[in-house]
Structure formats: C-alpha cells, structure tokens
Design a protein around this motif. Structure first.
Motif, PDB file in Angstrom:
ATOM      1  N   LYS A  75       0.216   8.655  -8.962  1.00  0.00           N
ATOM      2  CA  LYS A  75       0.397   9.688  -9.965  1.00  0.00           C
ATOM      3  C   LYS A  75      -0.320   9.273 -11.239  1.00  0.00           C
ATOM      4  CE  LYS A  75       3.884  12.547 -12.234  1.00  0.00           C
ATOM      5  NZ  LYS A  75       5.330  12.786 -12.391  1.00  0.00           N
ATOM      6  N   ALA A  76      -1.361  10.049 -11.608  1.00  0.00           N
ATOM      7  CA  ALA A  76      -2.123   9.754 -12.813  1.00  0.00           C
ATOM      8  C   ALA A  76      -1.603  10.592 -13.979  1.00  0.00           C
ATOM      9  CB  ALA A  76      -3.602  10.044 -12.581  1.00  0.00           C
ATOM     10  N   GLY A  77      -1.739  10.035 -15.171  1.00  0.00           N
ATOM     11  CA  GLY A  77      -1.299  10.764 -16.351  1.00  0.00           C
ATOM     12  C   GLY A  77      -2.105  12.025 -16.580  1.00  0.00           C
ATOM     13  N   SER A  78      -3.316  12.055 -16.042  1.00  0.00           N
ATOM     14  CA  SER A  78      -4.174  13.237 -16.144  1.00  0.00           C
ATOM     15  C   SER A  78      -5.127  13.227 -14.963  1.00  0.00           C
ATOM     16  CB  SER A  78      -4.973  13.196 -17.455  1.00  0.00           C
ATOM     17  OG  SER A  78      -5.982  14.193 -17.436  1.00  0.00           O
ATOM     18  N   VAL A  84      -7.745  10.274  -7.255  1.00  0.00           N
ATOM     19  CA  VAL A  84      -7.230   9.015  -6.711  1.00  0.00           C
ATOM     20  C   VAL A  84      -6.672   9.254  -5.319  1.00  0.00           C
ATOM     21  CG1 VAL A  84      -4.997   9.401  -7.835  1.00  0.00           C
ATOM     22  CG2 VAL A  84      -5.636   7.089  -7.136  1.00  0.00           C
ATOM     23  N   SER A  85      -6.916   8.295  -4.430  1.00  0.00           N
ATOM     24  CA  SER A  85      -6.331   8.314  -3.087  1.00  0.00           C
ATOM     25  C   SER A  85      -5.858   6.916  -2.744  1.00  0.00           C
ATOM     26  CB  SER A  85      -7.344   8.809  -2.054  1.00  0.00           C
ATOM     27  OG  SER A  85      -8.508   8.010  -2.060  1.00  0.00           O
ATOM     28  N   THR A  86      -4.897   6.824  -1.836  1.00  0.00           N
ATOM     29  CA  THR A  86      -4.289   5.526  -1.519  1.00  0.00           C
ATOM     30  C   THR A  86      -4.480   5.195  -0.048  1.00  0.00           C
ATOM     31  OG1 THR A  86      -2.147   6.479  -0.946  1.00  0.00           O
ATOM     32  CG2 THR A  86      -2.518   5.934  -3.270  1.00  0.00           C
ATOM     33  N   SER A  87      -4.373   3.916   0.270  1.00  0.00           N
ATOM     34  CA  SER A  87      -4.353   3.460   1.663  1.00  0.00           C
ATOM     35  C   SER A  87      -3.133   2.549   1.820  1.00  0.00           C
ATOM     36  CB  SER A  87      -5.641   2.696   2.006  1.00  0.00           C
ATOM     37  OG  SER A  87      -5.645   1.437   1.370  1.00  0.00           O
ATOM     38  N   GLY A  88      -2.946   2.065   3.031  1.00  0.00           N
ATOM     39  CA  GLY A  88      -1.765   1.239   3.304  1.00  0.00           C
ATOM     40  C   GLY A  88      -1.802  -0.127   2.662  1.00  0.00           C
ATOM     41  N   THR A  89      -2.923  -0.522   2.081  1.00  0.00           N
ATOM     42  CA  THR A  89      -3.003  -1.841   1.437  1.00  0.00           C
ATOM     43  C   THR A  89      -2.725  -1.768  -0.056  1.00  0.00           C
ATOM     44  OG1 THR A  89      -5.392  -1.583   1.118  1.00  0.00           O
ATOM     45  CG2 THR A  89      -4.662  -2.687   3.132  1.00  0.00           C
ATOM     46  N   ALA A  90      -2.295  -0.597  -0.529  1.00  0.00           N
ATOM     47  CA  ALA A  90      -2.032  -0.454  -1.965  1.00  0.00           C
ATOM     48  C   ALA A  90      -0.850  -1.325  -2.379  1.00  0.00           C
ATOM     49  CB  ALA A  90      -1.748   1.006  -2.293  1.00  0.00           C
ATOM     50  N   LEU A  91      -0.813  -1.622  -3.666  1.00  0.00           N
ATOM     51  CA  LEU A  91       0.287  -2.399  -4.233  1.00  0.00           C
ATOM     52  C   LEU A  91       0.952  -1.554  -5.305  1.00  0.00           C
ATOM     53  CD1 LEU A  91      -1.430  -5.896  -4.609  1.00  0.00           C
ATOM     54  CD2 LEU A  91       0.178  -5.160  -2.832  1.00  0.00           C
ATOM     55  N   PRO A  92       2.250  -1.365  -5.203  1.00  0.00           N
ATOM     56  CA  PRO A  92       2.933  -0.582  -6.232  1.00  0.00           C
ATOM     57  C   PRO A  92       2.740  -1.214  -7.602  1.00  0.00           C
ATOM     58  CG  PRO A  92       4.361  -0.943  -4.332  1.00  0.00           C
ATOM     59  CD  PRO A  92       3.170  -1.825  -4.147  1.00  0.00           C
ATOM     60  N   GLY A  93       2.605  -0.386  -8.610  1.00  0.00           N
ATOM     61  CA  GLY A  93       2.439  -0.900  -9.960  1.00  0.00           C
ATOM     62  C   GLY A  93       1.941   0.167 -10.907  1.00  0.00           C
ATOM     63  N   ASN A  94       1.835  -0.196 -12.190  1.00  0.00           N
ATOM     64  CA  ASN A  94       1.329   0.715 -13.216  1.00  0.00           C
ATOM     65  C   ASN A  94       0.017   0.169 -13.769  1.00  0.00           C
ATOM     66  OD1 ASN A  94       3.543   2.766 -13.548  1.00  0.00           O
ATOM     67  ND2 ASN A  94       4.717   0.882 -13.856  1.00  0.00           N
ATOM     68  N   TYR A  95      -0.928   1.045 -13.963  1.00  0.00           N
ATOM     69  CA  TYR A  95      -2.250   0.636 -14.438  1.00  0.00           C
ATOM     70  C   TYR A  95      -2.684   1.563 -15.582  1.00  0.00           C
ATOM     71  CZ  TYR A  95      -2.160  -1.621  -9.855  1.00  0.00           C
ATOM     72  OH  TYR A  95      -1.799  -2.368  -8.756  1.00  0.00           O
ATOM     73  N   ASP A 227     -13.727   1.493  -4.917  1.00  0.00           N
ATOM     74  CA  ASP A 227     -12.819   1.187  -3.809  1.00  0.00           C
ATOM     75  C   ASP A 227     -12.066  -0.120  -4.011  1.00  0.00           C
ATOM     76  OD1 ASP A 227     -13.424   3.462  -2.281  1.00  0.00           O
ATOM     77  OD2 ASP A 227     -15.266   2.526  -1.555  1.00  0.00           O
ATOM     78  N   GLU A 228     -12.589  -0.991  -4.824  1.00  0.00           N
ATOM     79  CA  GLU A 228     -12.008  -2.318  -4.923  1.00  0.00           C
ATOM     80  C   GLU A 228     -11.394  -2.610  -6.296  1.00  0.00           C
ATOM     81  OE1 GLU A 228     -11.870  -4.177  -2.336  1.00  0.00           O
ATOM     82  OE2 GLU A 228     -13.143  -2.911  -1.058  1.00  0.00           O
ATOM     83  N   ALA A 229     -11.454  -1.673  -7.224  1.00  0.00           N
ATOM     84  CA  ALA A 229     -10.937  -1.944  -8.562  1.00  0.00           C
ATOM     85  C   ALA A 229      -9.440  -2.245  -8.530  1.00  0.00           C
ATOM     86  CB  ALA A 229     -11.231  -0.750  -9.475  1.00  0.00           C
ATOM     87  N   ILE A 230      -8.720  -1.468  -7.697  1.00  0.00           N
ATOM     88  CA  ILE A 230      -7.280  -1.690  -7.507  1.00  0.00           C
ATOM     89  C   ILE A 230      -7.050  -1.729  -5.998  1.00  0.00           C
ATOM     90  CG2 ILE A 230      -4.967  -0.782  -7.933  1.00  0.00           C
ATOM     91  CD1 ILE A 230      -6.142   0.813 -10.273  1.00  0.00           C
ATOM     92  N   PRO A 231      -6.384  -2.769  -5.474  1.00  0.00           N
ATOM     93  CA  PRO A 231      -6.206  -2.883  -4.019  1.00  0.00           C
ATOM     94  C   PRO A 231      -5.570  -1.635  -3.406  1.00  0.00           C
ATOM     95  CG  PRO A 231      -5.515  -4.897  -5.115  1.00  0.00           C
ATOM     96  CD  PRO A 231      -5.787  -3.898  -6.202  1.00  0.00           C
ATOM     97  N   GLY A 232      -6.240  -1.113  -2.372  1.00  0.00           N
ATOM     98  CA  GLY A 232      -5.689   0.041  -1.656  1.00  0.00           C
ATOM     99  C   GLY A 232      -5.844   1.370  -2.378  1.00  0.00           C
ATOM    100  N   ILE A 233      -6.561   1.369  -3.483  1.00  0.00           N
ATOM    101  CA  ILE A 233      -6.714   2.590  -4.272  1.00  0.00           C
ATOM    102  C   ILE A 233      -8.198   2.934  -4.393  1.00  0.00           C
ATOM    103  CG2 ILE A 233      -6.303   3.710  -6.504  1.00  0.00           C
ATOM    104  CD1 ILE A 233      -3.767   3.042  -4.956  1.00  0.00           C
TER     105      ILE A 233
END
Length: 439
Positions: A75-78, A84-95, A227-233
């Motif tokens: 969920k992006a603020g805007s 943005v899309s996710t895969s199963g290797t994503a890590l929960p968190g805030n960026y 693809d690699e800036a944030i894992p799984g994102i």
C-alpha cells in the motif's frame, strides 16, 4: 412412400404381424444401442471427473512454491509516482521512497527533409560510436536501414534510428541510444554533395538512469522498473517526486489471500468426493478408479511431510476430514497458523530444498491421473472408443440384416396373399360350375 395393404386375401393383418416379428428381430440391436448409450454416458462421467481433478490440480499448483504460498499487500501513500507489485520473497515493513528522476535514453535528431523515400543524399559517412556507416545516393529510409543494420551483430553501435515527421521541417531522423546509462557520439563527413544537405544531428535528450531514494539510500536503474531495490517488491516509476518529497510504502502479509488459496483447494478437494458419491447411483459407480482416487487422496492428506518447519500435517492448519471424506477448515486455527508462522505454512505446502511439500505431492499425483496419454480418462476413453467402434460395426451389420429380413417377410406374406387369392378364385369358379350342374 409406398402404401401396402395386407390381408386382402387372407384376412390377416400382415403388416402388424411383420412389425411384431421385426420387433423381436430388433432385440439384439436394442441391446447394442443400450450398451452404446451406457458407454457414452460413462465416458461423459469420466470427462467430468477429469475436469474436477484438473481443477484440484490447479489449486495445488497455485500453492506448490513458497513464493505462491506467501502473499503480501503493498500500500503506497500515493499511486502518482510508481506502481508496485509483490512476490513471495517480500519482507513486511515500511519504506519511504523518493523518485528523483525517470530513466531516459539519449536522442539526437537530424534536420528536416522533404521526403523519406527520395534518394537525394550525396556520398559520405556517418560515424556512430566510432563505427563508420557509408551512404551514397541514399534516401532517408535506406540510410536508416543502414544505421539499424550497424546496430546488430557482435559489435553493435548501441544506437537505433527511426523517422518522424514534425509537420514543420518535414521528415527527420531520430537516433536513440539503447541504454539509459551510456551516451553515444555521432558525426558526419560528406565527400560528395547531393540534393539533400548532409545529415547533421543535434542532441535533444541526454541519457540518464532512473534514480530513487529508498529510506535515503540512492538506487539507480537503466529502466523505470526496479526489481531489487526492496526484496520481493517491483516498482514501476511513472513520475518524479518534487525534491525532498517522499511517498510511503507499507508491505504486509496478505493473510486473507493465503487463506483464500487454502480454502480454494479444500473446496476443489470436496468437489472430488461429492462427485464420486453421486456416481454411486450410476452403473459405473463402482469403477475401481473412484476408489483408488479416494484412497490415495485421503492417504496423502493425512501423511506427514518431512519439512523442517513447525507444521508437518494439514490437520495442524485446521483441516479436518469428515465421515463422508470431505474436508472442513477451522478458520481460527488456520488464521493463527498464518499469523504466527507463515514460513512454516509455506514449508508444509510448498516444501523446501530436497523435500516435497503437501501441494507438490498432491500436484504430482493429480498430474499423473489426469495425464492426457495414460491418465484415468485417457485409459477409459481408449477402451470406450474401441467398444463403440465394435458396436457401430455390429449395428451396421445387423441393420443390413434387418432390412433384408423385413424384405423377405413381406415377400413371403405377399406370396401367401397371392396364393390364397388364387385359391379363392379357383374355389369361386368351382362353386360356380357345381351350381351350374345342379341347376
């Protein structure tokens, strides 16, 4: 259509007699047609069974990798600056993300020409990144073909060419670099003038990599996809932020998506058992394949898998087998398992290195029994098609025999009518003669 009248001489209803005799003669045909109908209905049932099994196979296929088991929401603020899309290797968190600039390729443009097809250039050379491209009486189109040809092979120039019509100066050649991270050079040397001025280029856009800040760490890319800036994102940039402006991005486990996938396979699993139960009313209900599928599915459902996580059996996720073989899900137990140990759930379903998970095992079994060459339907279809061909041949043979049989019967009864008619005529004649003698 011919009309026949029977029994005029004998008084017998010969049509009814022949129809009754033919009905008896048709009994083998009726039996074959019933067998034919049964085989077709049984094959239709196995086609439906194969479809239900394939559906279940698809549900397990959607859970046979850890990436597929894990689902995350982003969920992006805007949504103004990136998708943005996710895969199963994503890590929960805030960026916190700032799009500094989008990627762009270098573009150089020539002057305008009246035509793209007239061969009006003189003779000379265009040099792109040190590669000479000769022209001699070319048109704009043929010159572009030469430039694009030079961008192929083992040592491409890294520059492609195209034509635009700007509506003011006419047709212009556009040189575009292949890579946002590198620039190119272009120059010309005309040795013999033509009707058109020698190609000369001006730069209208410099090469620039896309750049973002993720929690104040700068990351660059040759494209607007990261693809690699944030894992799984995966981020797809659409617009640059104002300097210092940031967009929040929250990554969280999508518990409902995981639950939906598990409930989907439970529903598909139950459809298999419900279908088999309904077949018990049909003549093919005791087919061995139904019992085999039920037994194997139930065995696989209750067998533990040797993964290293805290869950080794589906019952630990709240799945329970009812007396009729169908499954129910304890939503509370399933929710707790997902919330407390999604990794364990993923290992149970998808397995881990060298160890198959439940979904992998189910998928493998379902693949085998729905195989188009040697699966259940394939084997039943082969035997059914063979039987139907045999029945078709027998029906063809019997129908021919029936036609001849009816023809013979009608000929025999017609002969009988003729004989009786003749005898009746002779009898009438004799009666007439006797009456004359007695007169």
């Amino acid at each position: 259509m011919s009309i026949t009248f029977g029994g005029l001489a004998t008084g017998l209803d010969t049509n009814a007699i022949i129809d009754a005799l033919m009905e008896i003669e048709r009994r083998p045909i009726d039996r074959l047609e019933r067998e034919q109908s049964y085989l077709k209905s049984r094959l239709d049932a196995f086609k439906s069974f194969d479809g239900i099994l394939s559906k279940l196979q698809g549900k397990f296929e959607a859970l046979d990798t850890q990436d597929e088991v894990r689902s995350y929401t982003a969920k992006a603020g805007s949504d103004e600056f990136f998708g943005v899309s996710t895969s199963g290797t994503a890590l929960p968190g805030n960026y916190q993300i700032e799009v500094q600039n989008l990627a762009q390729l270098q573009k150089d443009v020539s002057g305008g020409y009246a035509s793209s097809s007239e061969a009006s250039f003189g003779q000379g050379t265009i040099t792109i990144n040190g590669v000479d491209i000769a022209y001699d009486g070319d048109s704009l189109s043929s010159l572009i073909d030469k430039i694009n040809l030079a961008n192929t092979g083992d040592t491409p120039t890294g520059v492609s060419a195209s034509i635009i019509n700007d509506g003011v100066t006419g047709y212009r050649m556009v040189l575009t670099g292949d890579d946002a991270s590198t620039s190119f050079t272009v120059s010309g040397n005309e040795t013999s003038a033509g009707a058109y001025a020698a190609p000369a280029f001006s730069n209208v856009q410099v090469a620039m990599q896309a750049s973002i800040l993720v929690d104040n760490i700068q990351i660059k890319s040759n494209t607007n996809t990261f693809d690699e800036a944030i894992p799984g994102i995966t981020l797809d940039l659409t617009k640059a932020n104002a300097l210092g402006e940031k967009t929040s991005l929250n990554i969280a486990v999508d518990k409902e998506a995981v639950k939906t996938k598990i409930n989907d396979f439970v529903k598909a699993y139950n459809e298999v058992f419900e279908f088999i139960a309904k077949q018990s009313e049909a003549d093919w209900g005791k087919d061995s394949s139904f019992r085999s599928v039920k037994r194997n599915l139930q065995n696989m459902l209750t067998a533990p898998v040797g993964v290293s996580g805290s869950y080794t059996m589906l019952s630990q996720l709240g799945l329970k087998t009812e007396r009729d073989g169908t499954l129910t899900v304890n939503d509370t137990t399933l929710t707790e398992a997902i919330e407390n140990d999604l990794d364990g759930v993923a290992k149970l379903l998808a397995g881990e290195s060298g160890i198959d998970g439940v979904s992998t095992l189910f998928k493998g079994y379902l693949d085998s029994i729905t195989d188009s060459l040697d699966g259940i339907l394939a084997s039943r279809k082969e035997s059914t098609d063979s039987s139907l061909r045999r029945i078709d041949l027998n029906l063809l043979r019997l129908e021919g025999r029936m036609e001849q049989k009816e023809k013979n019967l009608r000929a025999q009864y017609s002969a009988l009518e003729d004989l009786v008619s003749s005898m009746n005529s002779q009898s009438a004649y004799l009666s007439q003669q006797l009456n004359a003698l007695n007169a």
